[in-house]
Design an enzyme around this catalytic site. Structure first.
Site, PDB file in Angstrom:
ATOM      1  N   LYS A   1       0.702  -1.307   0.058  1.00 53.03           N
ATOM      2  CA  LYS A   1      -0.449  -0.010   0.351  1.00 53.03           C
ATOM      3  C   LYS A   1       0.491   1.189  -0.103  1.00 53.03           C
ATOM      4  CE  LYS A   1      -3.618   2.062   2.038  1.00 53.03           C
ATOM      5  NZ  LYS A   1      -4.787   2.011   3.398  1.00 53.03           N
TER       6      LYS A   1
ATOM      7  N   SER B   1      -9.406   3.572   2.772  1.00 55.40           N
ATOM      8  CA  SER B   1      -7.805   3.617   1.217  1.00 55.40           C
ATOM      9  C   SER B   1      -6.830   2.523   1.374  1.00 55.40           C
ATOM     10  CB  SER B   1      -7.247   4.652   2.682  1.00 55.40           C
ATOM     11  OG  SER B   1      -6.449   3.736   3.642  1.00 55.40           O
TER      12      SER B   1
ATOM     13  N   SER C   1     -10.027   1.016   6.428  1.00 57.52           N
ATOM     14  CA  SER C   1     -10.015   1.125   4.860  1.00 57.52           C
ATOM     15  C   SER C   1      -9.409  -0.505   5.180  1.00 57.52           C
ATOM     16  CB  SER C   1      -9.035   1.957   5.346  1.00 57.52           C
ATOM     17  OG  SER C   1      -9.050   2.996   4.916  1.00 57.52           O
TER      18      SER C   1
END
Length: 432
Positions: free
Chosen positions: A66, A141, A165
């Site tokens: 990520k 996210s 997220s």
């Protein structure tokens, strides 16, 4: 595409060539229009690394980290133009754990600017699209991670979860996402880990077994308990406090049929929201304060401005009041006569990717950029484990149910996910 556990077994036994796996992975990413995996490393370098993978439980497995997590030698932008060319010299804890386990880091998964808002778009890499409907958001996210898993671009993916997220994008992409007990996955030794335990890294996967496999890598102290039959309480829309798009509750209720019983809300949702928004804004402002110059602010999106302006106006009394509400919720949650509570993982289905966020759900206006995600706050506020389990589709868009347990009971959630997946293997479905 096979599951990660089977693939890793084949790699370890020599039944699958890691170099061929790398080439296939890079080809699939190159052929994808989702914009899920970004900042890819040089192909020849990756193929050379795949020829001699490091040993470990993830040996030879291509993974993208990520874009909020630092990766040595790989561009890490946090989704912000100020860091468009930023290349860290050292790995953060997640990247270090993956490399140490033998994974080959190929690049990054896309994320919104500093992870704010559950819609993955930023001015550096653009928007990540949903593989089930490319006109829709992939969530966030960890939206790049969720989309890459669903589209079979990656076998495993890490993510992080401050406000859902690891759960919202899992629901919207028809995969599993686990927000672990806060502190189970090691974090960078910065800031105060006790005062504001809001965010944690965690795993995403297409099967519960794969989810646990990655959790063991990210959290070496994790130990699985024997399966048990926890009592589950279904909180639905929290007594009407959380607006829901039509179809969300019906899917979750059908998936929980025979597993859960309705329970009354143990606390006012408005109190949880008050506590959450204060503590979140305070934490974000403390993180942003060293960066907040006029030039940085001018390059930042409205959501970050909103958090910073709120955070810089907070007083000690505000933070103390929010902490007291959180403590009350923690006590009430522990006193509930169920072991697990269940809520939808999201209040709406994936929305139009050209929007910043939905302005209303079920006719109820959303008054902030993240109000439409309020259903994830009960777990995030007190740092307890929560998992998103796929529950099916409504007009071809997936949804998930959120199961929340007490601290340290992460394995209970994985066992429940296995049970639900065995009964209705929605996550086996592949987007076209």
């Amino acid at each position: 595409m096979t599951d990660a556990a089977s693939l890793l077994s084949d790699l370890a036994a020599g039944r699958h060539d890691p170099r061929a796996l790398m080439a296939d992975t890079l080809d699939r990413i190159a052929g994808s229009d989702l914009n899920a995996v970004v900042s890819l490393r040089n192909r020849d370098d990756l193929l050379a690394e795949a020829s001699h993978p490091r040993p470990g439980p993830l040996s030879g497995l291509p993974m993208a980290v990520k874009d909020l997590a630092d990766t040595a030698g790989i561009r890490t932008t946090y989704g912000h133009p100020t860091f468009a060319d930023h290349v860290p010299t050292a790995d953060g804890p997640t990247a270090a754990a993956l490399r140490g386990a033998g994974a080959i880091l190929i690049g990054k998964t896309n994320t919104p600017e500093f992870g704010l808002g559950s819609h993955t778009f930023n001015s550096v890499h653009g928007t990540t699209l949903n593989p089930w409907d490319r006109t829709r958001s992939a969530g966030g996210s960890s939206g790049g991670a969720g989309a890459a898993l669903a589209a079979r671009l990656l076998h495993l993916a890490d993510g992080s979860d401050m406000m859902g997220s690891l759960r919202n994008p899992a629901a919207w992409n028809n995969v599993f996402g686990l927000r672990p007990t806060h502190g189970l996955v090691p974090s960078a030794p910065v800031g105060d880990p006790v005062l504001h335990p809001l965010s944690t890294d965690g795993p995403m996967a297409r099967t519960p077994d794969d989810l646990e496999l990655l959790l063991r890598v990210l959290a070496p102290s994790y130990r699985a308990d024997a399966p048990r039959a926890p009592r589950i309480g279904w909180l639905a829309d929290w007594g009407g406090a959380y607006p829901m798009e039509e179809g969300v509750l019906a899917l979750c209720e059908a998936a929980l049929d025979g597993l859960a019983d309705p329970v009354a809300p143990p606390m006012k949702a408005s109190d949880l929201w008050t506590s959450w928004t204060i503590l979140r804004s305070f934490a974000i402002w403390q993180k942003m304060k060293p960066l907040w110059t006029d030039a940085f602010a001018a390059a930042s999106k409205p959501a970050l401005h909103w958090e910073v302006e709120r955070g810089r106006m907070l007083t000690l009394d505000d933070v103390t009041r929010a902490s007291a509400i959180r403590a009350t919720w923690a006590r009430r949650f522990d006193a509930m006569e169920v072991d697990v509570i269940a809520l939808p993982s999201a209040q709406c289905f994936a929305f139009d990717a050209t929007l910043d966020w939905p302005d209303a759900i079920g006719g109820v206006p959303m008054d902030t950029y993240h109000r439409w995600m309020e259903v994830v706050v009960p777990a995030s506020l007190i740092g307890v484990p929560a998992i998103s389990v796929p529950v099916g589709f409504h007009h071809d868009l997936p949804m998930g149910v959120q199961l929340i347990a007490r601290r340290g009971r992460d394995s209970d959630l994985i066992h429940l996910a296995r049970r639900m997946h065995a009964a209705r293997p929605w996550a086996d479905r592949v987007p076209s």
